[in-house]
Design a protein around this motif. Structure first.
Motif, mmCIF file in Angstrom:
data_model
loop_
_atom_site.group_PDB
_atom_site.id
_atom_site.type_symbol
_atom_site.label_atom_id
_atom_site.label_comp_id
_atom_site.label_asym_id
_atom_site.label_seq_id
_atom_site.Cartn_x
_atom_site.Cartn_y
_atom_site.Cartn_z
ATOM 1 N N PRO A 81 0.831 -1.212 0.000
ATOM 2 C CA PRO A 81 0.000 0.000 0.000
ATOM 3 C C PRO A 81 0.866 1.264 0.000
ATOM 4 C CG PRO A 81 -0.725 -1.557 1.693
ATOM 5 C CD PRO A 81 0.557 -2.079 1.140
ATOM 6 N N ILE A 82 0.307 2.327 -0.555
ATOM 7 C CA ILE A 82 1.003 3.614 -0.628
ATOM 8 C C ILE A 82 1.191 4.159 0.786
ATOM 9 C CG2 ILE A 82 0.891 5.966 -1.534
ATOM 10 C CD1 ILE A 82 1.052 3.909 -3.764
ATOM 11 N N THR A 83 2.417 4.560 1.103
ATOM 12 C CA THR A 83 2.705 5.156 2.411
ATOM 13 C C THR A 83 3.389 6.500 2.207
ATOM 14 O OG1 THR A 83 4.914 4.172 2.575
ATOM 15 C CG2 THR A 83 3.050 2.876 3.467
ATOM 16 N N LEU A 84 3.364 7.322 3.228
ATOM 17 C CA LEU A 84 4.045 8.608 3.171
ATOM 18 C C LEU A 84 5.541 8.400 2.942
ATOM 19 C CD1 LEU A 84 4.102 11.676 3.416
ATOM 20 C CD2 LEU A 84 4.249 11.407 5.899
ATOM 21 N N GLU A 85 6.136 7.395 3.563
ATOM 22 C CA GLU A 85 7.570 7.137 3.414
ATOM 23 C C GLU A 85 7.921 6.807 1.962
ATOM 24 O OE1 GLU A 85 5.650 5.596 5.853
ATOM 25 O OE2 GLU A 85 6.344 6.966 7.427
ATOM 26 N N ARG A 86 7.095 5.980 1.339
ATOM 27 C CA ARG A 86 7.350 5.620 -0.065
ATOM 28 C C ARG A 86 7.212 6.848 -0.955
ATOM 29 N NH1 ARG A 86 4.028 1.597 -4.102
ATOM 30 N NH2 ARG A 86 4.569 2.778 -5.936
ATOM 31 N N LEU A 87 6.151 7.625 -0.758
ATOM 32 C CA LEU A 87 5.936 8.808 -1.584
ATOM 33 C C LEU A 87 7.032 9.843 -1.372
ATOM 34 C CD1 LEU A 87 2.084 9.154 -1.231
ATOM 35 C CD2 LEU A 87 3.344 8.469 -3.277
ATOM 36 N N ASP A 88 7.465 9.997 -0.134
ATOM 37 C CA ASP A 88 8.553 10.942 0.143
ATOM 38 C C ASP A 88 9.831 10.497 -0.562
ATOM 39 O OD1 ASP A 88 9.637 13.275 1.536
ATOM 40 O OD2 ASP A 88 10.804 11.789 2.665
ATOM 41 N N SER A 89 10.114 9.207 -0.547
ATOM 42 C CA SER A 89 11.290 8.676 -1.230
ATOM 43 C C SER A 89 11.183 8.904 -2.733
ATOM 44 C CB SER A 89 11.442 7.186 -0.921
ATOM 45 O OG SER A 89 12.567 6.651 -1.544
ATOM 46 N N GLN A 90 10.006 8.654 -3.275
ATOM 47 C CA GLN A 90 9.787 8.854 -4.705
ATOM 48 C C GLN A 90 9.930 10.334 -5.068
ATOM 49 O OE1 GLN A 90 6.059 7.214 -6.035
ATOM 50 N NE2 GLN A 90 6.612 7.373 -8.183
ATOM 51 N N LYS A 91 9.423 11.210 -4.233
ATOM 52 C CA LYS A 91 9.543 12.650 -4.471
ATOM 53 C C LYS A 91 11.012 13.076 -4.442
ATOM 54 C CE LYS A 91 8.285 17.079 -2.482
ATOM 55 N NZ LYS A 91 7.751 17.728 -1.299
ATOM 56 N N HIS A 121 3.893 8.753 -12.605
ATOM 57 C CA HIS A 121 3.707 7.615 -11.703
ATOM 58 C C HIS A 121 3.451 8.117 -10.284
ATOM 59 C CE1 HIS A 121 5.069 4.326 -9.032
ATOM 60 N NE2 HIS A 121 4.389 3.601 -9.903
ATOM 61 N N PHE A 122 4.199 9.112 -9.863
ATOM 62 C CA PHE A 122 4.039 9.715 -8.533
ATOM 63 C C PHE A 122 2.624 10.263 -8.363
ATOM 64 C CE2 PHE A 122 4.581 13.521 -5.775
ATOM 65 C CZ PHE A 122 5.002 12.891 -4.613
ATOM 66 N N MET A 123 2.150 10.997 -9.360
ATOM 67 C CA MET A 123 0.820 11.605 -9.269
ATOM 68 C C MET A 123 -0.276 10.538 -9.314
ATOM 69 S SD MET A 123 1.508 15.145 -11.286
ATOM 70 C CE MET A 123 -0.123 15.782 -10.986
ATOM 71 N N HIS A 124 -0.084 9.482 -10.078
ATOM 72 C CA HIS A 124 -1.046 8.376 -10.072
ATOM 73 C C HIS A 124 -1.101 7.729 -8.691
ATOM 74 C CE1 HIS A 124 -2.869 7.842 -13.949
ATOM 75 N NE2 HIS A 124 -1.712 7.863 -14.586
ATOM 76 N N ALA A 138 4.942 22.358 -7.502
ATOM 77 C CA ALA A 138 4.745 22.995 -8.804
ATOM 78 C C ALA A 138 5.706 22.409 -9.833
ATOM 79 C CB ALA A 138 4.945 24.502 -8.683
ATOM 80 N N GLU A 139 6.907 22.079 -9.392
ATOM 81 C CA GLU A 139 7.898 21.498 -10.304
ATOM 82 C C GLU A 139 7.455 20.132 -10.808
ATOM 83 O OE1 GLU A 139 12.624 21.983 -10.438
ATOM 84 O OE2 GLU A 139 11.860 21.064 -8.606
ATOM 85 N N ILE A 140 6.903 19.315 -9.921
ATOM 86 C CA ILE A 140 6.401 17.992 -10.335
ATOM 87 C C ILE A 140 5.226 18.169 -11.293
ATOM 88 C CG2 ILE A 140 5.184 15.930 -9.518
ATOM 89 C CD1 ILE A 140 7.077 15.982 -7.063
ATOM 90 N N LYS A 141 4.320 19.086 -10.991
ATOM 91 C CA LYS A 141 3.197 19.356 -11.902
ATOM 92 C C LYS A 141 3.695 19.785 -13.276
ATOM 93 C CE LYS A 141 -0.398 20.857 -8.698
ATOM 94 N NZ LYS A 141 -1.217 22.011 -8.276
ATOM 95 N N SER A 142 4.759 20.592 -13.301
ATOM 96 C CA SER A 142 5.252 21.101 -14.582
ATOM 97 C C SER A 142 5.790 19.994 -15.479
ATOM 98 C CB SER A 142 6.320 22.170 -14.355
ATOM 99 O OG SER A 142 7.533 21.597 -13.927
#
Length: 153
Positions: A81-91, A121-124, A138-142
């Protein structure tokens, strides 16, 4: 032997990046080029390694045999499952990739494609988890073409 630019393009099949297991690497070369996995990341460390490897000025030989079979399994990094730790690492991985754009890299267009794919992938990953929306900069959105996601409505 292959032109590195051609190989880099081939390593983005179906809009994703080739797994590390598809490479046979010379350990001495890795030491000489200081190419290592970023151990501070729990997610995306392989993508960073591939970008560094494929951006190096080395020759690549292609072997027309299958040495690797991708197997999905429960509790892997991709199925948990998606976790804050995984998303932070991906970011953080995406931020490091974006920093690579400022380097004198002859593969800048391929690098941009890797960044776009990882931003999407991050946004999905976040799309159905509103508690994580604030991670989208904003940078990721761009770098993302995903304007149809409900994140933007």
């Amino acid at each position: 032997s292959s032109d590195l630019n051609t190989f880099f393009e081939k390593s983005l099949p179906n809009d994703w990046f080739m797994p590390n297991a598809c490479f046979l690497l010379n350990r001495t070369y890795l030491y000489q080029e200081n190419l290592w996995f970023n151990e501070s990341l729990q997610f995306g460390e392989d993508t960073l390694f591939n970008v560094d490897l494929l951006s190096s000025q080395n020759k690549i030989a292609e072997v027309p045999y299958i040495f690797f079979v991708y197997r999905k399994r429960e509790n892997s990094a991709m199925t948990k499952p998606i976790t804050l730790e995984r998303l932070d690492s991906q970011k953080r991985m995406i931020e490091i990739l974006i920093q690579h754009l400022t380097k004198n890299n002859p593969y800048i267009e391929q690098l941009k494609k890797v960044i776009v794919l990882n931003c999407e992938h991050f946004m999905h990953s976040i799309e159905n988890n509103p508690q994580f929306f604030d991670l989208i900069t904003a940078e990721i959105k761009s770098f993302s073409k995903l304007s149809s996601l409900k994140l933007f409505s």
